[in-house]
Design a protein around this motif. Sequence first.
Motif, short mmCIF file in Angstrom:
data_model
loop_
_atom_site.label_atom_id
_atom_site.label_comp_id
_atom_site.label_asym_id
_atom_site.label_seq_id
_atom_site.Cartn_x
_atom_site.Cartn_y
_atom_site.Cartn_z
N CYS A 38 0.82 -1.22 0.00
CA CYS A 38 0.00 0.00 0.00
C CYS A 38 0.85 1.27 0.00
N LEU A 39 2.09 1.18 0.43
CA LEU A 39 2.97 2.35 0.45
C LEU A 39 3.46 2.74 -0.93
N TYR A 40 3.47 1.80 -1.86
CA TYR A 40 3.98 2.09 -3.19
C TYR A 40 2.92 2.84 -3.99
N LEU A 41 3.18 4.11 -4.19
CA LEU A 41 2.25 4.97 -4.88
C LEU A 41 2.67 5.12 -6.34
N ASP A 42 1.81 5.71 -7.11
CA ASP A 42 2.10 6.01 -8.51
C ASP A 42 3.32 6.92 -8.59
N ALA A 43 4.37 6.47 -9.23
CA ALA A 43 5.63 7.23 -9.30
C ALA A 43 5.45 8.60 -9.92
N ASP A 44 4.62 8.71 -10.95
CA ASP A 44 4.40 10.01 -11.57
C ASP A 44 3.71 10.98 -10.61
N LYS A 47 6.43 12.23 -8.29
CA LYS A 47 7.28 13.19 -8.97
C LYS A 47 6.58 14.53 -9.11
N GLU A 48 5.30 14.49 -9.44
CA GLU A 48 4.55 15.74 -9.57
C GLU A 48 4.48 16.48 -8.23
N ARG A 49 4.27 15.75 -7.15
CA ARG A 49 4.21 16.37 -5.81
C ARG A 49 5.55 16.99 -5.43
N VAL A 50 6.63 16.27 -5.73
CA VAL A 50 7.97 16.78 -5.45
C VAL A 50 8.22 18.05 -6.25
N GLU A 70 5.13 12.95 -18.54
CA GLU A 70 3.95 13.67 -18.06
C GLU A 70 4.11 15.17 -18.28
N THR A 71 3.26 15.74 -19.10
CA THR A 71 3.32 17.17 -19.41
C THR A 71 3.19 18.02 -18.17
N LYS A 72 2.31 17.66 -17.26
CA LYS A 72 2.11 18.45 -16.04
C LYS A 72 3.39 18.54 -15.22
N ILE A 73 4.12 17.44 -15.12
CA ILE A 73 5.38 17.43 -14.37
C ILE A 73 6.37 18.38 -15.04
N ILE A 74 6.49 18.30 -16.35
CA ILE A 74 7.43 19.16 -17.07
C ILE A 74 7.07 20.63 -16.87
N VAL A 106 8.02 21.70 -13.37
CA VAL A 106 9.48 21.77 -13.26
C VAL A 106 10.00 23.05 -13.91
N LEU A 107 9.49 23.37 -15.09
CA LEU A 107 9.92 24.60 -15.76
C LEU A 107 9.57 25.84 -14.93
N GLU A 108 8.41 25.82 -14.27
CA GLU A 108 8.06 26.93 -13.38
C GLU A 108 9.07 27.04 -12.25
N GLY A 109 9.44 25.91 -11.67
CA GLY A 109 10.42 25.91 -10.59
C GLY A 109 11.78 26.41 -11.07
#
Length: 161
Positions: free
Chosen positions: A44-50, A53-56, A91-95, A98-101
């Motif tokens: 149950c601890l293994y979450l969707d990696a994407d 990444k998006e949360r990070v 994932e476009t949302k992650i990119i 990241v670009l905003e950051g």
Amino acid sequence: MVLDDNDFLPHLLMLFNVNRTVIIENLCDAIVNITAGTESQIQCLYLDADKIKERVACAIRNSTRFSSTQTKYLVDEGVIPLLCDLLRSSETKIIEVVLEGLQNILGWGVAGSKQIQNSNPYTILIKELNELDKIEELRSHRDNEVASRARYIIETYFDIH
């Protein structure tokens, strides 16, 4: 159902009155207890990696919005290579996040470099990491927001047109 439970909201509100250290300790205790459980409980601890990444990426982006000191700390801790690695996501949302950051970080680098009459240390770091090509590549991304933000970063902070 959770919101209909009259006991839930008062408990949730209590979290705002608790020292953050206590919350983190309790979260760690919960993880320790779960990992001491059965295989299915641990799974149950293994979450969707994407999603992780998006949360990070969101946490980094948010942390670099208001403070050059906090941004410098994150850069010193290695956040630029991490963000640049996330630019390779499918994932476009992650990119986009990241670009905003990166844009936030590069902006603080400009502000700091003007104070000491020097080059932006964050643009130098991105070049040294050989990550500028990746940002240049994103200028032709299928998503207009990603492409636009990548163009802005390249033209504003790297003076490439």
